[in-house]
Design an enzyme around this catalytic site. Structure first.
Site, PDB file in Angstrom:
ATOM      1  N   LYS A  83       0.934  -1.162   0.106  1.00  0.00           N
ATOM      2  CA  LYS A  83       0.006  -0.053  -0.001  1.00  0.00           C
ATOM      3  C   LYS A  83       0.817   0.997  -0.020  1.00  0.00           C
ATOM      4  O   LYS A  83       1.933   1.306   0.829  1.00  0.00           O
ATOM      5  CB  LYS A  83      -0.805   0.009   1.315  1.00  0.00           C
TER       6      LYS A  83
HETATM    7  O1  G3P Z   1      -9.111   2.004   4.533  1.00  0.00           O
HETATM    8  C1  G3P Z   1      -9.191   3.353   4.921  1.00  0.00           C
HETATM    9  C2  G3P Z   1      -9.974   3.678   6.259  1.00  0.00           C
HETATM   10  O2  G3P Z   1      -9.408   2.739   7.253  1.00  0.00           O
HETATM   11  C3  G3P Z   1     -10.028   4.603   6.539  1.00  0.00           C
HETATM   12  O3  G3P Z   1     -11.389   4.766   7.303  1.00  0.00           O
HETATM   13  O4  G3P Z   1     -12.825   5.776   8.930  1.00  0.00           O
HETATM   14  O5  G3P Z   1     -10.460   6.244   9.201  1.00  0.00           O
HETATM   15  O6  G3P Z   1     -11.759   7.381   7.335  1.00  0.00           O
HETATM   16  P1  G3P Z   1     -11.599   6.088   8.110  1.00  0.00           P
END
Ligand code: G3P
Length: 217
Positions: A83
């Site tokens: 990634k």
């Molecule tokens: O895959 C990306 C994700 O983990 C981000 O999620 O909820 O932190 O925006 P969030």
């Protein structure tokens, strides 16, 4: 649509993999920090549980550092996806890994142009962050639709991995918009099965079945 779980928590990954619903896993530095585990150890362990793609993110911000770290990560297991962040160095590293046959997930995508760049350098996955766009009063799902159109216009094979999914409705909308994959937190995956009419209907069936006094076995 493929389902990845967005977590580094082994217990959740095991439980969800047993359901047969899980196609892969994504992690990020925040999720690894939350798990409190050693990064490389946890990635190896996840790869031993789920045979599908497991995204592991580089920490370096410069091209050479990303290549060095990505090589280490790619050697942890055959199903590791490296990634990389959506920066020029990240895109350059994506191109290099694509040339070496290493799968990549380009993360932190917030615009159609960024997604176009990732496809042009041969990313395996592009990760548009839906919830974080919603957080700043933009339409996260519109981005998925726009990327779908652009990729289809030019037959790009980069897969759209809808990320920063926060609700069951996000999953529905991402599927309708044509995302190839959704990476979903465990709490949201558990919610996907819920429907009040399923619950009520089952309660009635259980009650009526008991009243028959019969047994199937
Ligand atoms: O895959 C990306 C994700 O983990 C981000 O999620 O909820 O932190 O925006 P969030």
């Amino acid at each position: 649509m493929q389902f990845f779980v967005d977590t580094a928590e082994i217990a959740d990954i095991k439980k969800l993999y047993e359901t047969g619903l899980l196609d892969g896993v994504t992690t990020n530095p925040s999720l690894v920090a939350k798990s409190g585990r050693n990064f490389k150890e946890v990635v190896k362990e996840i790869c031993g549980i789920v045979p599908g793609p497991v995204s592991a993110e580089v920490a370096a911000l410069d091209y050479d550092g990303m290549i060095a770290e990505g090589e280490v990560l790619a050697k942890l297991a055959d199903n590791v996806v490296v990634k990389l962040p959506l920066t020029f160095d990240g895109l350059r590293a994506t191109k290099t890994f694509a040339g070496r046959g290493v799968k990549t997930n380009v993360t932190l995508c917030f615009s159609p142009n960024q997604a176009l760049l990732a496809a042009k350098v041969g990313a395996t996955y592009i990760s548009p962050f839906i919830g974080r766009l919603d957080d700043i009063n933009l339409e996260g799902m519109e981005l998925i639709e726009q990327i779908r159109t652009i990729y289809d216009n030019y037959n790009f094979t980069t897969q759209i991995l809808a990320a920063s999914i926060r609700s069951a409705n996000h999953v529905t909308q991402a599927a309708l918009a044509g995302a190839d994959v959704a990476t979903i937190p465990p709490s949201v995956i558990y919610k996907l099965v819920d429907h009040p009419l399923t619950k009520n209907g089952l309660e009635q069936f259980v009650k009526d079945w008991k009243s028959t006094g019969q047994s199937i076995l």
